[in-house]
Write an enzyme that holds these catalytic residues in place. Sequence first.
Site, PDB file in Angstrom:
ATOM      1  N   THR A   1      39.347  30.269  40.871  1.00 60.54           N
ATOM      2  CA  THR A   1      40.762  29.949  40.767  1.00 60.54           C
ATOM      3  C   THR A   1      41.666  31.166  40.975  1.00 60.54           C
ATOM      4  O   THR A   1      42.879  31.021  41.017  1.00 60.54           O
ATOM      5  CB  THR A   1      41.048  29.295  39.413  1.00 60.54           C
ATOM      6  OG1 THR A   1      40.352  30.011  38.378  1.00 60.54           O
ATOM      7  CG2 THR A   1      40.577  27.853  39.413  1.00 60.54           C
ATOM      8  N   GLU A   2      41.063  32.319  41.084  1.00 58.91           N
ATOM      9  CA  GLU A   2      41.770  33.550  41.477  1.00 58.91           C
ATOM     10  C   GLU A   2      40.772  34.499  42.102  1.00 58.91           C
ATOM     11  O   GLU A   2      39.723  34.779  41.515  1.00 58.91           O
ATOM     12  CB  GLU A   2      42.352  34.311  40.268  1.00 58.91           C
ATOM     13  CG  GLU A   2      43.631  33.835  39.711  1.00 58.91           C
ATOM     14  CD  GLU A   2      44.126  34.799  38.631  1.00 58.91           C
ATOM     15  OE1 GLU A   2      43.658  35.957  38.590  1.00 58.91           O
ATOM     16  OE2 GLU A   2      44.965  34.390  37.823  1.00 58.91           O
ATOM     17  N   SER A   3      41.098  35.031  43.261  1.00 60.57           N
ATOM     18  CA  SER A   3      40.391  36.191  43.796  1.00 60.57           C
ATOM     19  C   SER A   3      41.252  36.817  44.883  1.00 60.57           C
ATOM     20  O   SER A   3      41.791  36.102  45.743  1.00 60.57           O
ATOM     21  CB  SER A   3      39.025  35.814  44.365  1.00 60.57           C
ATOM     22  OG  SER A   3      38.226  36.977  44.531  1.00 60.57           O
TER      23      SER A   3
END
Length: 393
Positions: free
Chosen positions: A329-331
């Site tokens: 969900t984040e990178s």
Amino acid sequence: MRVSNLVRLVPLLSVVLALPTNPKYLHEHKDKRDIVTKVVYVTVGEEEATSTSQAVLLNGQFGLEAGNNQRTTTTLQQEITSSTNTEIPVSITTTANSISAAAAIIDSTTTSTTPTSAVVTSTSPASSSSASSSVSDAGAKGISYSPYSNSGGCKSLSEIKSDLSILSNYDVIRIYGVDCDQVANLLQAKASSQKLFLGIYYMDQIQAGVETIQAAVSSYGSWDDIYTVSIGNELVNAGEATPSQIKQYIDTGRSALTSAGYTGPVVSVDTFVAVINNPDLCNYSDYIAVNAHAYFDYNTAAADAGTWLATQIDNVYKACGSSKNVLITESGWPSKGDTYGAAIPSKANQETAIAAIKEKCGSQTLLFTAYNDYWKSPGQYGVEQYWGIYSSE
């Protein structure tokens, strides 16, 4: 060796996790992969730990994310000497993938971290297509977005429409809260084919958050516009909640959302290392939603960000029993800030890292983030404001 004895943190040398200084979502308090020296007293000889999940508790309370080992298995073996039923101090200087080294010492059955079915080819949950491995024209599943001005104020609807105009190729836009009328504004600003990954940020305001979402959906869209709703972001990693509390929050949120007419996936997002260290978290979300940033690994260069991320997807997939799909969900990668080992912030390296992530696991990744967040404090490494993929610097 009993787990209760494995992690007796007496004493703990100056492990301090930064807390947010702004009520909005702050990237800087989430990913503390600093090299930390701590003393752990380990009782050896009572009985053997039987799983990697037990061994990784060595780092479980400090928000350290998996990266390359700072020490070899041999070195750790020398430090964890086998004096029967004797407590000995073990000084461990580590980034978090020393959890793998510790696991190898204590559990000889530790499996390989080579990406397998967890990456792209894993089966989508039968109950939902929301964690499927389709990839947008932009090369990644989606991207995160913050609706705040440089000073921290709320952006207008027209400003949000302008921002989203160049994000139309992404299938999913992730936001973190319900303040600033952002749910209503994003529903009006997004492309008709896009879906929103929504977040309820404050756990003492879950019902109110659901009501805000419901009102926005009723006025400007439908529940079909919502990809997932997250109840909390990195609460276990930040030491702000236990896994059992996460279950309570998700149950509360899911109940309120169901009453409001929503039938899609509900998750709680945390760091990948928090999930690996606390596999109970796998049971509560409809699929596994984790944040992971190669920059903080210390040993990973921008060109290797995709391979690193694919490995972490597989690690989480296995820690959760290979039973649920994993969505990053984040990178991302910072364009400015301090060099951190092999990780060098620059616009060119950001482009390299993002391309590598898209190539290796773009279909399972929401990129972080659309634009620079100048409203944040610079953070320890001076990078917190500079993750914007579509910003000029």
